[in-house]
Write a protein that holds these residues in place. Structure first.
Motif, PDB file in Angstrom:
ATOM      1  N   MET A   1       0.848  -1.180   0.000  1.00 12.12           N
ATOM      2  CA  MET A   1       0.000   0.000   0.000  1.00 12.12           C
ATOM      3  C   MET A   1       0.892   1.241   0.000  1.00 12.12           C
ATOM      4  N   ASN A   2       0.795   2.034  -1.025  1.00  7.23           N
ATOM      5  CA  ASN A   2       1.588   3.248  -1.133  1.00  7.23           C
ATOM      6  C   ASN A   2       0.860   4.414  -0.496  1.00  7.23           C
ATOM      7  N   MET A   3       1.518   5.015   0.475  1.00  8.28           N
ATOM      8  CA  MET A   3       0.962   6.183   1.143  1.00  8.28           C
ATOM      9  C   MET A   3       1.888   7.367   0.876  1.00  8.28           C
ATOM     10  N   THR A   4       1.306   8.558   0.835  1.00  4.72           N
ATOM     11  CA  THR A   4       2.085   9.770   0.676  1.00  4.72           C
ATOM     12  C   THR A   4       2.208  10.419   2.046  1.00  4.72           C
ATOM     13  N   TYR A   5       3.437  10.523   2.538  1.00  3.64           N
ATOM     14  CA  TYR A   5       3.706  11.104   3.849  1.00  3.64           C
ATOM     15  C   TYR A   5       4.117  12.557   3.661  1.00  3.64           C
ATOM     16  N   LEU A   6       3.490  13.452   4.428  1.00  2.00           N
ATOM     17  CA  LEU A   6       3.763  14.880   4.313  1.00  2.00           C
ATOM     18  C   LEU A   6       4.121  15.463   5.666  1.00  2.00           C
ATOM     19  N   THR A   7       5.033  16.425   5.661  1.00  4.90           N
ATOM     20  CA  THR A   7       5.301  17.199   6.869  1.00  4.90           C
ATOM     21  C   THR A   7       4.181  18.225   7.021  1.00  4.90           C
ATOM     22  N   THR A   8       4.175  18.913   8.142  1.00  6.29           N
ATOM     23  CA  THR A   8       3.160  19.944   8.370  1.00  6.29           C
ATOM     24  C   THR A   8       3.242  21.031   7.305  1.00  6.29           C
ATOM     25  N   GLU A   9       4.438  21.425   6.941  1.00  5.59           N
ATOM     26  CA  GLU A   9       4.618  22.479   5.941  1.00  5.59           C
ATOM     27  C   GLU A   9       4.148  22.020   4.564  1.00  5.59           C
ATOM     28  N   GLU A  10       4.431  20.775   4.202  1.00  3.68           N
ATOM     29  CA  GLU A  10       3.981  20.251   2.912  1.00  3.68           C
ATOM     30  C   GLU A  10       2.457  20.135   2.867  1.00  3.68           C
ATOM     31  N   LEU A  11       1.852  19.685   3.969  1.00  4.76           N
ATOM     32  CA  LEU A  11       0.392  19.619   4.038  1.00  4.76           C
ATOM     33  C   LEU A  11      -0.204  21.018   3.946  1.00  4.76           C
ATOM     34  N   SER A  12       0.427  21.964   4.608  1.00  4.78           N
ATOM     35  CA  SER A  12      -0.017  23.358   4.570  1.00  4.78           C
ATOM     36  C   SER A  12      -0.083  23.883   3.139  1.00  4.78           C
ATOM     37  N   ALA A  13       0.923  23.584   2.359  1.00 10.16           N
ATOM     38  CA  ALA A  13       0.952  24.032   0.960  1.00 10.16           C
ATOM     39  C   ALA A  13      -0.142  23.363   0.137  1.00 10.16           C
ATOM     40  N   ARG A  14      -0.452  22.108   0.440  1.00 12.51           N
ATOM     41  CA  ARG A  14      -1.468  21.390  -0.343  1.00 12.51           C
ATOM     42  C   ARG A  14      -2.888  21.848  -0.033  1.00 12.51           C
ATOM     43  N   ILE A  15      -3.200  22.066   1.236  1.00  7.96           N
ATOM     44  CA  ILE A  15      -4.588  22.380   1.586  1.00  7.96           C
ATOM     45  C   ILE A  15      -4.805  23.877   1.821  1.00  7.96           C
ATOM     46  N   LYS A  16      -3.760  24.677   1.656  1.00 10.95           N
ATOM     47  CA  LYS A  16      -3.845  26.136   1.757  1.00 10.95           C
ATOM     48  C   LYS A  16      -4.292  26.610   3.139  1.00 10.95           C
ATOM     49  N   TYR A  17      -3.798  25.925   4.170  1.00  9.76           N
ATOM     50  CA  TYR A  17      -3.980  26.345   5.550  1.00  9.76           C
ATOM     51  C   TYR A  17      -2.607  26.669   6.104  1.00  9.76           C
ATOM     52  N   ASP A  18      -2.529  27.620   7.012  1.00 13.97           N
ATOM     53  CA  ASP A  18      -1.276  27.941   7.664  1.00 13.97           C
ATOM     54  C   ASP A  18      -0.815  26.746   8.506  1.00 13.97           C
TER      55      ASP A  18
ATOM     56  N   LEU B   1       4.138  12.901  10.652  1.00 20.51           N
ATOM     57  CA  LEU B   1       3.959  12.769   9.213  1.00 20.51           C
ATOM     58  C   LEU B   1       2.478  12.540   8.938  1.00 20.51           C
ATOM     59  N   TYR B   2       1.922  13.363   8.067  1.00 22.11           N
ATOM     60  CA  TYR B   2       0.503  13.290   7.721  1.00 22.11           C
ATOM     61  C   TYR B   2       0.307  12.344   6.554  1.00 22.11           C
ATOM     62  N   LEU B   3      -0.774  11.600   6.580  1.00 19.43           N
ATOM     63  CA  LEU B   3      -1.108  10.637   5.531  1.00 19.43           C
ATOM     64  C   LEU B   3      -2.054  11.322   4.540  1.00 19.43           C
ATOM     65  N   TRP B   4      -1.524  11.700   3.388  1.00 15.89           N
ATOM     66  CA  TRP B   4      -2.272  12.504   2.442  1.00 15.89           C
ATOM     67  C   TRP B   4      -3.560  11.831   1.980  1.00 15.89           C
ATOM     68  N   GLU B   5      -3.526  10.574   1.648  1.00 16.47           N
ATOM     69  CA  GLU B   5      -4.720   9.895   1.112  1.00 16.47           C
ATOM     70  C   GLU B   5      -5.860   9.901   2.135  1.00 16.47           C
ATOM     71  N   ALA B   6      -5.553   9.697   3.409  1.00 14.01           N
ATOM     72  CA  ALA B   6      -6.591   9.713   4.453  1.00 14.01           C
ATOM     73  C   ALA B   6      -7.166  11.113   4.643  1.00 14.01           C
ATOM     74  N   ILE B   7      -6.323  12.118   4.587  1.00  8.04           N
ATOM     75  CA  ILE B   7      -6.789  13.508   4.742  1.00  8.04           C
ATOM     76  C   ILE B   7      -7.632  13.923   3.548  1.00  8.04           C
ATOM     77  N   GLU B   8      -7.188  13.567   2.352  1.00  8.32           N
ATOM     78  CA  GLU B   8      -7.941  13.898   1.140  1.00  8.32           C
ATOM     79  C   GLU B   8      -9.322  13.240   1.171  1.00  8.32           C
ATOM     80  N   GLN B   9      -9.379  11.976   1.589  1.00  7.11           N
ATOM     81  CA  GLN B   9     -10.658  11.269   1.691  1.00  7.11           C
ATOM     82  C   GLN B   9     -11.569  11.937   2.710  1.00  7.11           C
ATOM     83  N   GLU B  10     -11.011  12.347   3.838  1.00  5.10           N
ATOM     84  CA  GLU B  10     -11.790  13.031   4.884  1.00  5.10           C
ATOM     85  C   GLU B  10     -12.365  14.346   4.360  1.00  5.10           C
ATOM     86  N   MET B  11     -11.568  15.098   3.622  1.00  2.00           N
ATOM     87  CA  MET B  11     -12.049  16.368   3.070  1.00  2.00           C
ATOM     88  C   MET B  11     -13.180  16.132   2.076  1.00  2.00           C
TER      89      MET B  11
END
Length: 77
Positions: A1-18, A47-57
């Motif tokens: 299972m391939n997951m995309t791991y993001l730091t807080t700063e990388e997640l911030s850039a993707r979802i446009k939240y500080d 490390l944030y799991l991008w696929e889970a966050i995207e699904q939640e959104m």
């Protein structure tokens, strides 16, 4: 299972939240440890799991009507 791991700063850039908003408001309220983020090797780094966050959104936008409240809460109307 391939997951995309993001730091807080990388997640911030993707979802446009500080990054501070993610750390102070979203983490442990909306984003849950073990589901949306992990602490690898039992350390302090998160490390944030991008696929889970995207699904939640996507799940939350389809069904609910939420009215933002002054102190950051949400009224489900």
């Amino acid at each position: 299972m391939n997951m995309t791991y993001l730091t807080t700063e990388e997640l911030s850039a993707r979802i446009k939240y500080d990054a501070r908003t993610i750390r102070n408001s979203l983490k442990d309220n909306v984003l849950l440890e073990g589901k949306h983020y992990i602490r690898p090797f039992g350390g302090r780094k998160i490390l944030y799991l991008w696929e889970a966050i995207e699904q939640e959104m996507l799940n939350n936008t389809a069904d609910t009507v939420a009215i933002p409240m002054a102190r950051g809460g949400v009224c489900h109307g």
